[in-house]
Design an enzyme around this catalytic site. Sequence first.
Site, short mmCIF file in Angstrom:
data_model
loop_
_atom_site.label_atom_id
_atom_site.label_comp_id
_atom_site.label_asym_id
_atom_site.label_seq_id
_atom_site.Cartn_x
_atom_site.Cartn_y
_atom_site.Cartn_z
N LYS A 90 0.69 -1.21 -0.51
CA LYS A 90 0.18 -0.03 -0.29
C LYS A 90 0.48 2.05 -0.19
O LYS A 90 1.66 1.70 0.74
CB LYS A 90 -1.05 -0.24 1.05
N LYS A 126 5.17 1.98 -2.94
CA LYS A 126 5.20 2.84 -3.43
C LYS A 126 5.71 2.66 -5.18
O LYS A 126 6.39 2.08 -5.37
CB LYS A 126 6.93 3.68 -3.24
N ASP A 166 0.21 10.61 -4.00
CA ASP A 166 1.22 11.77 -3.47
C ASP A 166 1.27 12.31 -4.49
O ASP A 166 0.04 13.26 -5.37
CB ASP A 166 2.95 10.05 -3.57
N ASN A 241 -2.53 19.51 -1.31
CA ASN A 241 -3.67 19.32 -0.35
C ASN A 241 -3.80 18.89 0.96
O ASN A 241 -3.86 18.99 1.87
CB ASN A 241 -4.00 18.28 -1.11
O1 2IT Z 1 3.18 9.18 1.74
C1 2IT Z 1 2.47 8.55 1.54
O2 2IT Z 1 1.65 7.86 2.80
C2 2IT Z 1 1.00 8.70 0.65
N1 2IT Z 1 0.89 9.29 0.13
C3 2IT Z 1 -0.96 7.83 1.38
C4 2IT Z 1 -0.62 6.52 1.00
C5 2IT Z 1 -1.57 6.25 0.51
O3 2IT Z 1 -1.68 4.88 0.42
O4 2IT Z 1 -2.85 6.51 1.15
#
Ligand code: 2IT
Length: 448
Positions: A90, A126, A166, A241
């Site tokens: 995730k 990621k 992201d 955001n």
């Molecule tokens: O850095 C992070 O935790 C995010 N960009 C969100 C990742 C997510 O799966 O919501």
Amino acid sequence: MSYISEVIEMTERKNPGEPEFMQTVREVLGTLAPAVEQNEEVLRKNCILERMVEPDRQIIFRVPWTDDKGVNHVNRGFRVQFNNAIGPYKGGLRFQPNVNLSVMKFLAFEQTFKNSLTGLPMGGGKGGSDFDPAGKSDAEIMRFCYSFMMELYRHIGPDVDVPAGDMGVGAREIGYLFGAYKKIRGAYENGVLTGKGLSFGGSLIRPEATGYGATYFFKEVLEHLGDSIEGKTFCLSGFGNVAWGAALKIDALGGKVVTLSGPDGYIYDPDGVKGEKIDYMLEMRASGRNVVKDYADKYGCEFVAGKKPWGNVAADVYMPCAMQNEIRIEDAKAMVANGIKYLNEVSNMPTTNEALTYLQANGVIVAPSKAVNAGGVAVSGLEMSQNSGRLAWTEKEVDDKLQFIMKGIHSQIISALSAYGMDYNLVAGANLAGFKKVADAMIAQGLN
Ligand code: 2IT
């Protein structure tokens, strides 16, 4: 040589030219000595540290797309699936020209620990691309997202890997990516991505979650120290955001945000970023101009070109909400000289290791990003729960759960620190707590 030093050296040898990844490996492993000393034989036998620094897999792919003039381009796409010991991979997707394998690996490594802290069953991953969304038309963004998903779809799925947004990937991009996925697979598949629009399975509070969660976490820190947000001044960087969500919640809890920043410089608004000024942040972002000076022009406050607020503006709390490595040693020195007491890290790894060591040695309380910004991915986890249960929770239900999770992260850190007889060091505590859960799961599941 100690087990930790051996693994850091091995990682350095195997990953030349990956400074961001090595930075996070050094920072995290450098705090794990208390856990490693207590259980070294078992950890060594199971190759826990060696396996923790080696991603399960690193996918790199070609992303061809056509611009509005009919000219073809090729970008590079990535998905790093780092660790799925506690749940499906995730983590977000980042579209930014400086995306490379090192940046993806640092983010996926951090994500593994962060997701563990949320208490939800999510592993770390990621992805993204070196595509630059700045100045692209809607149609170009859509074609890029469709092409990106033409390859990514075969690597993801609701029980395999669940991407989100992201930097450079917001609600619009998630919509196009989901549309492409659904078309290719011919199925909804529990929504697959998180951060979706509300009309097709997105969760209330997801847009606010990272900034809200960061403020809730900081509230726990202050309460622990017998202090409160009321009346404190905050310097934020960024105006996207995340900074927007933080500004909303800081304002609601009686704090005052006095700076925002962009690639062009920072604004200083001593009256506070509040009310319609917070709404205006969304307008600035939507304009696609990517400059914060518009705020100063509209509200008649100071704009300082080419600089970050760090060290230049006195405040109680610094909250970087923009980029990795935005706080360097010279900033850290200026912060200490200016009497800054708290650094609440929101962006992933905003502080260089040298600056972090200096700040902690000089009594600044540093709340680390993997704890502070975990509210974003936590609400992504809640979106997954709602999608798989065919549920739509109210704003209050999600917000209550988010507050509960952020409180839980702080108390896990306290428990980890007390288990090892350590003082209030949030950086070490977050690493130790995140590590323990992932290591236990890896040991239980055998060598894989
Ligand atoms: O850095 C992070 O935790 C995010 N960009 C969100 C990742 C997510 O799966 O919501």
